[in-house]
Design a protein around this motif. Sequence first.
Motif, PDB file in Angstrom:
ATOM      1  N   TYR A 140       0.823  -1.209   0.000  1.00 57.08           N
ATOM      2  CA  TYR A 140       0.000   0.000   0.000  1.00 57.08           C
ATOM      3  C   TYR A 140       0.863   1.267   0.000  1.00 57.08           C
ATOM      4  CZ  TYR A 140      -3.506   3.434   1.370  1.00 57.08           C
ATOM      5  OH  TYR A 140      -4.329   4.533   1.418  1.00 57.08           O
ATOM      6  N   SER A 141       1.964   1.233   0.731  1.00 56.03           N
ATOM      7  CA  SER A 141       2.845   2.404   0.790  1.00 56.03           C
ATOM      8  C   SER A 141       3.531   2.664  -0.547  1.00 56.03           C
ATOM      9  CB  SER A 141       3.895   2.231   1.889  1.00 56.03           C
ATOM     10  OG  SER A 141       4.748   1.131   1.587  1.00 56.03           O
ATOM     11  N   LEU A 142       3.791   1.590  -1.316  1.00 51.41           N
ATOM     12  CA  LEU A 142       4.480   1.752  -2.605  1.00 51.41           C
ATOM     13  C   LEU A 142       3.529   2.074  -3.755  1.00 51.41           C
ATOM     14  CD1 LEU A 142       7.036  -1.216  -2.401  1.00 51.41           C
ATOM     15  CD2 LEU A 142       7.540   1.224  -2.226  1.00 51.41           C
ATOM     16  N   LYS A 143       2.373   1.432  -3.775  1.00 55.57           N
ATOM     17  CA  LYS A 143       1.473   1.556  -4.917  1.00 55.57           C
ATOM     18  C   LYS A 143       0.079   2.085  -4.581  1.00 55.57           C
ATOM     19  CE  LYS A 143       4.052  -0.108  -8.286  1.00 55.57           C
ATOM     20  NZ  LYS A 143       4.311   0.631  -9.537  1.00 55.57           N
ATOM     21  N   GLY A 144      -0.247   2.195  -3.298  1.00 56.64           N
ATOM     22  CA  GLY A 144      -1.589   2.625  -2.925  1.00 56.64           C
ATOM     23  C   GLY A 144      -2.623   1.543  -3.217  1.00 56.64           C
ATOM     24  N   VAL A 145      -3.863   1.949  -3.364  1.00 59.83           N
ATOM     25  CA  VAL A 145      -4.943   0.996  -3.645  1.00 59.83           C
ATOM     26  C   VAL A 145      -4.710   0.282  -4.972  1.00 59.83           C
ATOM     27  CG1 VAL A 145      -7.436   0.759  -4.037  1.00 59.83           C
ATOM     28  CG2 VAL A 145      -6.605   2.335  -2.284  1.00 59.83           C
ATOM     29  N   ARG A 146      -4.099   0.990  -5.918  1.00 60.37           N
ATOM     30  CA  ARG A 146      -3.830   0.409  -7.240  1.00 60.37           C
ATOM     31  C   ARG A 146      -3.000  -0.864  -7.148  1.00 60.37           C
ATOM     32  NH1 ARG A 146       0.216   1.800 -11.008  1.00 60.37           N
ATOM     33  NH2 ARG A 146       0.918   3.386  -9.514  1.00 60.37           N
ATOM     34  N   GLY A 147      -2.150  -0.964  -6.153  1.00 59.97           N
ATOM     35  CA  GLY A 147      -1.311  -2.138  -6.003  1.00 59.97           C
ATOM     36  C   GLY A 147      -2.096  -3.411  -5.729  1.00 59.97           C
ATOM     37  N   PHE A 148      -3.281  -3.268  -5.136  1.00 51.57           N
ATOM     38  CA  PHE A 148      -4.101  -4.441  -4.823  1.00 51.57           C
ATOM     39  C   PHE A 148      -4.904  -4.924  -6.028  1.00 51.57           C
ATOM     40  CE2 PHE A 148      -3.486  -2.251  -0.764  1.00 51.57           C
ATOM     41  CZ  PHE A 148      -2.972  -3.290   0.001  1.00 51.57           C
ATOM     42  N   TYR A 149      -4.856  -4.140  -7.112  1.00 49.14           N
ATOM     43  CA  TYR A 149      -5.566  -4.538  -8.339  1.00 49.14           C
ATOM     44  C   TYR A 149      -4.582  -4.919  -9.439  1.00 49.14           C
ATOM     45  CZ  TYR A 149     -10.018  -3.094  -6.411  1.00 49.14           C
ATOM     46  OH  TYR A 149     -11.152  -3.008  -5.624  1.00 49.14           O
ATOM     47  N   ARG A 150      -3.415  -5.318  -9.024  1.00 53.44           N
ATOM     48  CA  ARG A 150      -2.392  -5.729  -9.985  1.00 53.44           C
ATOM     49  C   ARG A 150      -2.882  -6.943 -10.779  1.00 53.44           C
ATOM     50  NH1 ARG A 150       3.746  -7.654  -8.595  1.00 53.44           N
ATOM     51  NH2 ARG A 150       4.665  -7.154 -10.613  1.00 53.44           N
ATOM     52  N   GLY A 151      -2.745  -6.889 -12.087  1.00 53.90           N
ATOM     53  CA  GLY A 151      -3.160  -8.000 -12.941  1.00 53.90           C
ATOM     54  C   GLY A 151      -4.636  -8.020 -13.261  1.00 53.90           C
ATOM     55  N   PHE A 152      -5.385  -7.002 -12.804  1.00 52.39           N
ATOM     56  CA  PHE A 152      -6.830  -6.994 -13.018  1.00 52.39           C
ATOM     57  C   PHE A 152      -7.170  -6.941 -14.506  1.00 52.39           C
ATOM     58  CE2 PHE A 152     -10.937  -4.741 -13.326  1.00 52.39           C
ATOM     59  CZ  PHE A 152     -11.723  -5.612 -12.587  1.00 52.39           C
ATOM     60  N   ILE A 153      -6.463  -6.095 -15.258  1.00 51.42           N
ATOM     61  CA  ILE A 153      -6.717  -5.969 -16.698  1.00 51.42           C
ATOM     62  C   ILE A 153      -6.394  -7.284 -17.407  1.00 51.42           C
ATOM     63  CG2 ILE A 153      -6.119  -4.733 -18.803  1.00 51.42           C
ATOM     64  CD1 ILE A 153      -7.664  -3.073 -16.757  1.00 51.42           C
ATOM     65  N   PHE A 154      -5.296  -7.912 -17.003  1.00 55.07           N
ATOM     66  CA  PHE A 154      -4.939  -9.203 -17.610  1.00 55.07           C
ATOM     67  C   PHE A 154      -6.011 -10.248 -17.322  1.00 55.07           C
ATOM     68  CE2 PHE A 154      -3.020 -13.422 -16.925  1.00 55.07           C
ATOM     69  CZ  PHE A 154      -2.617 -13.696 -18.221  1.00 55.07           C
ATOM     70  N   ASN A 155      -6.515 -10.257 -16.101  1.00 58.80           N
ATOM     71  CA  ASN A 155      -7.552 -11.220 -15.718  1.00 58.80           C
ATOM     72  C   ASN A 155      -8.820 -11.006 -16.526  1.00 58.80           C
ATOM     73  OD1 ASN A 155      -8.174 -13.433 -14.203  1.00 58.80           O
ATOM     74  ND2 ASN A 155      -8.238 -12.392 -12.245  1.00 58.80           N
ATOM     75  N   ILE A 156      -9.183  -9.728 -16.740  1.00 58.49           N
ATOM     76  CA  ILE A 156     -10.368  -9.411 -17.528  1.00 58.49           C
ATOM     77  C   ILE A 156     -10.170  -9.818 -18.989  1.00 58.49           C
ATOM     78  CG2 ILE A 156     -11.702  -7.496 -18.516  1.00 58.49           C
ATOM     79  CD1 ILE A 156     -12.599  -7.892 -15.786  1.00 58.49           C
ATOM     80  N   SER A 157      -9.008  -9.450 -19.547  1.00 58.13           N
ATOM     81  CA  SER A 157      -8.746  -9.733 -20.959  1.00 58.13           C
ATOM     82  C   SER A 157      -8.657 -11.231 -21.238  1.00 58.13           C
ATOM     83  CB  SER A 157      -7.457  -9.050 -21.409  1.00 58.13           C
ATOM     84  OG  SER A 157      -6.347  -9.524 -20.661  1.00 58.13           O
ATOM     85  N   SER A 158      -8.284 -12.009 -20.218  1.00 57.46           N
ATOM     86  CA  SER A 158      -8.180 -13.457 -20.422  1.00 57.46           C
ATOM     87  C   SER A 158      -9.536 -14.110 -20.672  1.00 57.46           C
ATOM     88  CB  SER A 158      -7.508 -14.109 -19.209  1.00 57.46           C
ATOM     89  OG  SER A 158      -8.320 -13.982 -18.055  1.00 57.46           O
ATOM     90  N   ILE A 159     -10.626 -13.371 -20.381  1.00 57.66           N
ATOM     91  CA  ILE A 159     -11.969 -13.907 -20.649  1.00 57.66           C
ATOM     92  C   ILE A 159     -12.163 -14.096 -22.152  1.00 57.66           C
ATOM     93  CG2 ILE A 159     -14.448 -13.411 -20.447  1.00 57.66           C
ATOM     94  CD1 ILE A 159     -13.917 -12.029 -17.860  1.00 57.66           C
ATOM     95  N   SER A 160     -11.447 -13.322 -22.966  1.00 61.68           N
ATOM     96  CA  SER A 160     -11.557 -13.482 -24.419  1.00 61.68           C
ATOM     97  C   SER A 160     -11.158 -14.887 -24.850  1.00 61.68           C
ATOM     98  CB  SER A 160     -10.683 -12.443 -25.132  1.00 61.68           C
ATOM     99  OG  SER A 160      -9.316 -12.610 -24.766  1.00 61.68           O
ATOM    100  N   VAL A 161     -10.246 -15.497 -24.101  1.00 64.04           N
ATOM    101  CA  VAL A 161      -9.851 -16.881 -24.391  1.00 64.04           C
ATOM    102  C   VAL A 161     -11.046 -17.809 -24.219  1.00 64.04           C
ATOM    103  CG1 VAL A 161      -8.313 -18.776 -23.731  1.00 64.04           C
ATOM    104  CG2 VAL A 161      -7.488 -16.410 -23.636  1.00 64.04           C
ATOM    105  N   GLU A 162     -11.872 -17.524 -23.204  1.00 57.17           N
ATOM    106  CA  GLU A 162     -13.051 -18.343 -22.954  1.00 57.17           C
ATOM    107  C   GLU A 162     -14.070 -18.208 -24.093  1.00 57.17           C
ATOM    108  OE1 GLU A 162     -15.332 -20.993 -20.443  1.00 57.17           O
ATOM    109  OE2 GLU A 162     -13.236 -20.529 -20.817  1.00 57.17           O
ATOM    110  N   PHE A 163     -14.186 -17.008 -24.648  1.00 58.57           N
ATOM    111  CA  PHE A 163     -15.081 -16.823 -25.792  1.00 58.57           C
ATOM    112  C   PHE A 163     -14.578 -17.616 -27.004  1.00 58.57           C
ATOM    113  CE2 PHE A 163     -16.365 -12.812 -23.577  1.00 58.57           C
ATOM    114  CZ  PHE A 163     -17.714 -13.120 -23.474  1.00 58.57           C
ATOM    115  N   LEU A 164     -13.273 -17.599 -27.220  1.00 59.91           N
ATOM    116  CA  LEU A 164     -12.703 -18.386 -28.319  1.00 59.91           C
ATOM    117  C   LEU A 164     -12.941 -19.874 -28.093  1.00 59.91           C
ATOM    118  CD1 LEU A 164      -9.293 -16.513 -28.835  1.00 59.91           C
ATOM    119  CD2 LEU A 164     -11.310 -16.437 -30.313  1.00 59.91           C
TER     120      LEU A 164
END
Length: 415
Positions: A140-164
């Motif tokens: 939290y001291s290094l990245k703030g709240v954003r640090g706890f959402y690390r990889g969120f975009i990758f996790n969301i984008s990986s849903i495209s694999v499920e559609f394929l």
Amino acid sequence: MSYFENPLSDFEFRELESLLITGDPYKILESTIHDDKKRIEKKYFELVSGETKTTEEISAIENAFKILGNEKYRNAYDEYLFRIEANQKKVSEALKNVKTGLLSTLCRLLATPFQNVSILANSPFTLSIKDTNELITTLYSLKGVRGFYRGFIFNISSISVEFLRAILLGLSKKLIDSTITTISNKKKKSNNQDNDTVILSFIDKITHLFTAYPVKMIMDCLILSPLSMGVADVIKSFINRNGVSELTKVSMVSIKSHSIFDSFSLSNLFYGAIYVIPLMVASQQIRKFVNYSTIKLKNYVEERQDTINPFIKYSSYLLTNVISTSIIKSALTAPLYVLSSCYPSQLISSYIQGVDVPAAINPITLAIELYHHNGLSYFYKGIIPLTGFRVFESLARLCNPAPIDTYFVSEVVFE
């Protein structure tokens, strides 16, 4: 021109439209769609012979009776009402889906920090709950709240694999249907459908393994890697390597790789898969068993409200509560997550130390060694964030239990 199932002529359609100008015939005649012709006639004569009415009111009553007294007009109007009601239901259902979808998304947003902290807490890089708390403070001291959402975009984008994958399953179904029809024309249709279901189920499981596990491995490595590394750095450094890296052991916070390796090692994407997949399947079966037990106990209590033991009643209440159920699931599955987190951690450690990727150790041997060195409490060091993740995941499923939701979290599940 009419669009009803029993079309009217142009003249009849225009006449019906003109009669409807005075209002809904059912409301005017104080009737319902379920009333028969005799009841409608009786109501019509009551209204006509009743108290004095204005010319407009009499005209409305006459028009209403011309519609409901004519079987063809009434059928057309009833079908119109049915379609209006069906459209309203569709709109209502669509709005409900939007609302529940938004609530589900919100719950998953709230679940993400707990998921990421759970991955960190269960890894060998922390030894106790105290270490986890220190790690959370540092993050939290290094990245703030954003640090706890690390990889969120990758996790969301990986849903495209499920559609394929869904497209692949659809194409497979068409191919299987045509093949079975050609080969086994003499067999019963039901047998063909059974074979179709079995083959598709097998393809579904296999393709899920080959898509979900690499996503899990990359996601876990990303969460466990230094904060300066992104998804591309994780793939390049921990996955896309062959043999020994040139790095020596350095700080987990300051490391950042700029080297490019000669070849892509696909095996690292599936490192430890032979052990992790059974662990995740066991976790899923445990959660299913808790859900099954909850339903059974709830039904048992409802059937015997008067004679049931107070302890059973209280137990049922606890089990049917989302929080208590999540605690039970976390308590039963926490050791499995601690063991499964050892494999991406070994990939990272070997890279940092500049040594070959070690052979994956079976989870039984790992469990014995970890218990011998750290005791039983080591397996529950990440139970708090894991429980938080389970709570919000359960709420998200309650809001929007769509199958694709299971792919959102970076773990191998087959629900």
